[in-house]
Scaffold this active site. Structure first.
Site, PDB file in Angstrom:
ATOM      1  N   SER A   1      63.759  32.997  56.075  1.00 51.73           N
ATOM      2  CA  SER A   1      64.889  33.251  56.977  1.00 51.73           C
ATOM      3  C   SER A   1      64.965  32.073  57.945  1.00 51.73           C
ATOM      4  O   SER A   1      64.623  32.171  59.107  1.00 51.73           O
ATOM      5  CB  SER A   1      64.704  34.580  57.710  1.00 51.73           C
ATOM      6  OG  SER A   1      63.625  34.538  58.607  1.00 51.73           O
TER       7      SER A   1
ATOM      8  N   HIS B   1      53.317  30.869  62.000  1.00 49.70           N
ATOM      9  CA  HIS B   1      53.312  30.557  60.571  1.00 49.70           C
ATOM     10  C   HIS B   1      54.747  30.610  60.030  1.00 49.70           C
ATOM     11  O   HIS B   1      55.692  30.855  60.769  1.00 49.70           O
ATOM     12  CB  HIS B   1      52.465  31.596  59.826  1.00 49.70           C
ATOM     13  CG  HIS B   1      53.046  32.984  59.879  1.00 49.70           C
ATOM     14  ND1 HIS B   1      52.651  34.011  59.070  1.00 49.70           N
ATOM     15  CD2 HIS B   1      54.027  33.513  60.675  1.00 49.70           C
ATOM     16  CE1 HIS B   1      53.338  35.098  59.340  1.00 49.70           C
ATOM     17  NE2 HIS B   1      54.185  34.834  60.310  1.00 49.70           N
ATOM     18  N   ARG B   2      54.911  30.411  58.720  1.00 49.13           N
ATOM     19  CA  ARG B   2      56.154  30.696  58.007  1.00 49.13           C
ATOM     20  C   ARG B   2      55.872  31.830  57.026  1.00 49.13           C
ATOM     21  O   ARG B   2      54.722  32.133  56.726  1.00 49.13           O
ATOM     22  CB  ARG B   2      56.649  29.468  57.213  1.00 49.13           C
ATOM     23  CG  ARG B   2      56.976  28.244  58.029  1.00 49.13           C
ATOM     24  CD  ARG B   2      57.903  28.510  59.207  1.00 49.13           C
ATOM     25  NE  ARG B   2      59.202  29.088  58.897  1.00 49.13           N
ATOM     26  CZ  ARG B   2      60.365  28.455  58.998  1.00 49.13           C
ATOM     27  NH1 ARG B   2      60.398  27.188  59.385  1.00 49.13           N
ATOM     28  NH2 ARG B   2      61.501  29.074  58.741  1.00 49.13           N
ATOM     29  N   SER B   3      56.935  32.419  56.491  1.00 44.24           N
ATOM     30  CA  SER B   3      56.703  33.501  55.527  1.00 44.24           C
ATOM     31  C   SER B   3      56.106  32.965  54.222  1.00 44.24           C
ATOM     32  O   SER B   3      55.383  33.667  53.525  1.00 44.24           O
ATOM     33  CB  SER B   3      57.995  34.265  55.258  1.00 44.24           C
ATOM     34  OG  SER B   3      59.029  33.386  54.872  1.00 44.24           O
TER      35      SER B   3
ATOM     36  N   GLU C   1      54.583  38.779  54.322  1.00 40.58           N
ATOM     37  CA  GLU C   1      53.610  38.447  55.369  1.00 40.58           C
ATOM     38  C   GLU C   1      52.474  39.462  55.435  1.00 40.58           C
ATOM     39  O   GLU C   1      51.757  39.555  56.426  1.00 40.58           O
ATOM     40  CB  GLU C   1      54.327  38.295  56.716  1.00 40.58           C
ATOM     41  CG  GLU C   1      55.331  37.143  56.662  1.00 40.58           C
ATOM     42  CD  GLU C   1      55.934  36.771  58.008  1.00 40.58           C
ATOM     43  OE1 GLU C   1      55.731  37.519  58.991  1.00 40.58           O
ATOM     44  OE2 GLU C   1      56.600  35.727  58.064  1.00 40.58           O
TER      45      GLU C   1
ATOM     46  N   GLN D   1      63.327  42.408  60.479  1.00 41.46           N
ATOM     47  CA  GLN D   1      62.402  41.718  59.587  1.00 41.46           C
ATOM     48  C   GLN D   1      60.919  42.035  59.848  1.00 41.46           C
ATOM     49  O   GLN D   1      60.133  42.121  58.910  1.00 41.46           O
ATOM     50  CB  GLN D   1      62.642  40.212  59.736  1.00 41.46           C
ATOM     51  CG  GLN D   1      61.806  39.298  58.873  1.00 41.46           C
ATOM     52  CD  GLN D   1      62.209  37.845  59.083  1.00 41.46           C
ATOM     53  OE1 GLN D   1      63.190  37.370  58.528  1.00 41.46           O
ATOM     54  NE2 GLN D   1      61.475  37.138  59.920  1.00 41.46           N
TER      55      GLN D   1
ATOM     56  N   ASP E   1      60.454  41.226  65.468  1.00 43.06           N
ATOM     57  CA  ASP E   1      61.329  40.095  65.154  1.00 43.06           C
ATOM     58  C   ASP E   1      62.451  40.617  64.270  1.00 43.06           C
ATOM     59  O   ASP E   1      62.304  40.686  63.054  1.00 43.06           O
ATOM     60  CB  ASP E   1      60.570  38.972  64.446  1.00 43.06           C
ATOM     61  CG  ASP E   1      61.487  37.801  64.080  1.00 43.06           C
ATOM     62  OD1 ASP E   1      62.668  37.832  64.496  1.00 43.06           O
ATOM     63  OD2 ASP E   1      61.037  36.868  63.394  1.00 43.06           O
TER      64      ASP E   1
ATOM     65  N   HIS F   1      62.003  39.474  54.087  1.00 44.09           N
ATOM     66  CA  HIS F   1      60.610  39.387  53.636  1.00 44.09           C
ATOM     67  C   HIS F   1      60.181  40.568  52.772  1.00 44.09           C
ATOM     68  O   HIS F   1      59.011  40.688  52.424  1.00 44.09           O
ATOM     69  CB  HIS F   1      59.670  39.276  54.848  1.00 44.09           C
ATOM     70  CG  HIS F   1      59.862  38.002  55.617  1.00 44.09           C
ATOM     71  ND1 HIS F   1      59.325  37.797  56.868  1.00 44.09           N
ATOM     72  CD2 HIS F   1      60.533  36.871  55.319  1.00 44.09           C
ATOM     73  CE1 HIS F   1      59.654  36.593  57.299  1.00 44.09           C
ATOM     74  NE2 HIS F   1      60.387  36.009  56.384  1.00 44.09           N
TER      75      HIS F   1
ATOM     76  N   GLU G   1      61.428  38.697  69.260  1.00 42.14           N
ATOM     77  CA  GLU G   1      61.815  37.368  68.791  1.00 42.14           C
ATOM     78  C   GLU G   1      63.193  37.463  68.142  1.00 42.14           C
ATOM     79  O   GLU G   1      63.497  38.444  67.458  1.00 42.14           O
ATOM     80  CB  GLU G   1      60.757  36.927  67.773  1.00 42.14           C
ATOM     81  CG  GLU G   1      61.003  35.578  67.130  1.00 42.14           C
ATOM     82  CD  GLU G   1      59.951  35.327  66.052  1.00 42.14           C
ATOM     83  OE1 GLU G   1      58.802  35.783  66.215  1.00 42.14           O
ATOM     84  OE2 GLU G   1      60.289  34.706  65.047  1.00 42.14           O
TER      85      GLU G   1
HETATM   86  P1  PGA Z   1      60.567  32.536  57.845  1.00 43.53           P
HETATM   87  O1  PGA Z   1      60.585  33.731  58.895  1.00 43.53           O
HETATM   88  O2  PGA Z   1      59.265  31.835  57.901  1.00 43.53           O
HETATM   89  O3  PGA Z   1      60.834  33.266  56.571  1.00 43.53           O
HETATM   90  O4  PGA Z   1      61.715  31.663  58.236  1.00 43.53           O
HETATM   91  C1  PGA Z   1      59.673  33.928  59.898  1.00 43.53           C
HETATM   92  C2  PGA Z   1      60.386  34.280  61.160  1.00 43.53           C
HETATM   93  O5  PGA Z   1      61.612  34.553  61.171  1.00 43.53           O
HETATM   94  O6  PGA Z   1      59.744  34.269  62.191  1.00 43.53           O
HETATM   95 ZN    ZN Z   2      61.569  34.743  63.509  1.00 44.20          ZN
END
Ligand code: PGA
Ligand code: ZN
Length: 424
Positions: A40, A363-365, A203, A161, A240, A153, A283
Site C-alpha cells: 500500500s 518495516h514494509r509489508s 505482516e 489495514q 493503521d 495485506h 497512522e
Molecule cells: P506497505 O504498508 O509496506 O504495504 O506499503 C505498510 C503501511 O502502510 O504502513
Molecule cells: Zn501505513
C-alpha cells in the site's frame, strides 16, 4: 575505502524478487543489506524499479536494478570512504539525477546506501546502532505489533489495514515481546473459538473475516484483558487504517463494511473510535490527498492521540516540513525505502524531532531477514518501531535483534514504553 559492490536478486517475504547488495571495503569488511517492498505504497514514494516483463516474475523482476548496482553504481562509488555516509549518499542521489530515483531505482540506491553503512560499522567493529547513533544510543523502542491484518495485506473484508498492540507498560523490551506474544496467542484461541480462520496476513497478524474496525478492536481488547493486562495502561491500541487505499473520488469508501463516509464523517467516526477504545496512535487516519481532512482531525484529536503520517509524507523531509507548517499530524513514519538513502531518512528524523514531533521507524509489508531497521530505531533514539506481528521470521527477526541489542546494552538500556508517544 569501498573496493567492491555487488548485487543479487533474492526473494522477499511475499516470494517476490528484491535486491540484496554486498559492499566490501579494503580491509575486508563486508556490509550486506536487503531492500524491502510495500503493497500500500504512497504516491510520492521513491521509485522501486521493476522490470515489467510479464513473462518473468509476473512483471516484478528486479534485474535492471541489480545490474545498475553492479555496473554504474559500483563504478561510481568504488574508492569512496564508506565512513562518509552523507558524501556517499549525495553521490548516489546525484548519479541517479531524478527527483524520485527513477533512473537507477530506489531499490538499487538504497541497497548500496545501507550496505555501505553496515560495512563501515563492521570495519570499526561496532554494532550498527552505535555506529549510526553514537555512544548515547540506548533507547529500546516501543513496538507496535500488528496482530490483525486487513486492507491490502489480507484477503478479508476489513477496510482498515492494521490493528496493533503496543506494550506501553512493559519495563523492558524483552518483556514487551513476552506481553505481545501472550496476547497474540490468546487472540488466536479467541478467534478459533468464535469460528474464525487463524491464518495470517502479510505482516503475520491474523486475517479473520471481520467487517468492521469495532469488531477487530473488540477482539484485540478482549484478548488483552483475558491475558491479564489492562487495555490502555499496560497495552495500548494502535491502528493503521491506511486510508489512502480506500479514499476514492473524495470519499472514504468502506467496501467491506459497505458504507461511504465523507471526509468530515470519517473524522467523526475516527474520533468516536478514540473515545470508545484506548487507542494511543493512529497512522494514516486520513488519505494522502486529503490534507484538509488531516488538518481537521489533527485539530480535533491531535492533543490526545499520536497521528502518524506514512503515505502523506513518504519519509520526504520537504513533505514533513509542510505537514509541520500546516498542522497535518504530529508524528512521522520512517521507511527507508520510501526515500532511498540512509542520509535522507536520518535527515527526515532530525526535522521531525526538531519540531517536537515523534518518529516511528517502520518495516514494509514485503520484508526479508534483514534487521537494519531494528538498529536504526535504536540509533535515532526515536523510541518507536512498527515491524509486524509475533509470527513470520521476516517480522520476528527485527524483534529478536532488538532483544540482542537490549542484552548487549545491559544496564545502559532503557525501554521507551508509553512515554515516547508524546514529545511536547
Ligand atoms: P506497505 O504498508 O509496506 O504495504 O506499503 C505498510 C503501511 O502502510 O504502513
Ligand atoms: Zn501505513
Amino acid at each position: 575505502a569501498i573496493t567492491g559492490v555487488a548485487a543479487r536478486r533474492i526473494i522477499d517475504s511475499r516470494g517476490n524478487p528484491t535486491v540484496e547488495v554486498d559492499v566490501v571495503l579494503a580491509d575486508g569488511s563486508l556490509g550486506r543489506a536487503a531492500v524491502p517492498s510495500g503493497a500500500s505504497t504512497g504516491a510520492r514514494e521513491a521509485v522501486e524499479l521493476r522490470d515489467g516483463d510479464p513473462a518473468r516474475w509476473h512483471g516484478k523482476g528486479v534485474d535492471r536494478a541489480v545490474s545498475h548496482v553492479g555496473g554504474e553504481i559500483a563504478a561510481a562509488v568504488r574508492g569512496r570512504d564508506a565512513l562518509d555516509q552523507a558524501g556517499l549518499d549525495a553521490a548516489l542521489v546525484a548519479l541517479d539525477g531524478t527527483p524520485a530515483k527513477s533512473r537507477l531505482g530506489a531499490n538499487a540506491v538504497l541497497g548500496v546506501s545501507l550496505a555501505a553503512a553496515k560495512a563501515a560499522a563492521a570495519s570499526l567493529r561496532q554494532p550498527l546502532y552505535r555506529y549510526l547513533g553514537g555512544e548515547s544510543a540506548h533507547l529500546l523502542p516501543l513496538p507496535m505489533m500488528n496482530i490483525v491484518n486487513g486492507g491490502a495485506h489480507a484477503d478479508n473484508p476489513l477496510d482498515f489495514q492494521e490493528f496493533m498492540i503496543a506494550p506501553v507498560g512493559a519495563e523492558t523490551f524483552a518483556e514487551a515481546v513476552r506481553m505481545g506474544s501472550e496476547v497474540f496467542h490468546t487472540l488466536r484461541r479467541d478467534l478459533l473459538a468464535a469460528g474464525h480462520s487463524t491464518g495470517v496476513g502479510d505482516e503475520g497478524g491474523f486475517a479473520p473475516s471481520l467487517r468492521t474496525a469495532e469488531e477487530a478492536l473488540d477482539f484485540v481488547t478482549a484478548a488483552i484483558e483475558r491475558t491479564g493486562y489492562r487495555p490502555g495502561a499496560d497495552i495500548g491500541l494502535v491502528m493503521d487504517p491506511a486510508s489512502s487505499e480506500f479514499f476514492r473520488d473524495g470519499v472514504y469508501d468502506y467496501a467491506g463494511e459497505g458504507v461511504r463516509r465523507t471526509s468530515a464523517e470519517h473524522v467523526e467516526y475516527l474520533a468516536k473510535l478514540l473515545d470508545a477504545y484506548p487507542v494511543v496512535s493512529v497512522e494514516d487516519p486520513m488519505a494522502e490527498d486529503d490534507w484538509e481532512g488531516w488538518r481537521e482531525l489533527t485539530a480535533r484529536v491531535g492533543d490526545r492521540c499520536q497521528l502518524t503520517g506514512d503515505d502523506v509524507f513518504c519519509t520526504d523531509e520537504a513533505l514533513v516540513r509542510e505537514g509541520i507548517r500546516t498542522g497535518v499530524g504530529n508524528s512521522v513514519l520512517v521507511k527507508v525505502n520510501q526515500i532511498g538513502t540512509l542520509t535522507e531518512a536520518l535527515s527526515t528524523v532530525a526535522t521531525a524531532h526538531e519540531a517536537g514531533w515523534t518518529v516511528v521507524v517502520s518495516h514494509r509489508s514485503g520484508e526479508t531477514e534483514d534487521t537494519t531497521i531494528a538498529d536504526l530505531a535504536v540509533a535515532t533514539g526515536c523510541g518507536q518501531i512498527k515491524t509486524g506481528s509475533l509470527s513470520r521470521s521476516d517480522r520476528t527477526a527485527k524483534y529478536n535483534q532488538l532483544i540482542r541489542i537490549e542484552e548487549e546494552l545491559g544496564d545502559a538500556a532503557r525501554y521507551a514504553g508509553g512515554s515516547v508517544l508524546r514529545r511536547a
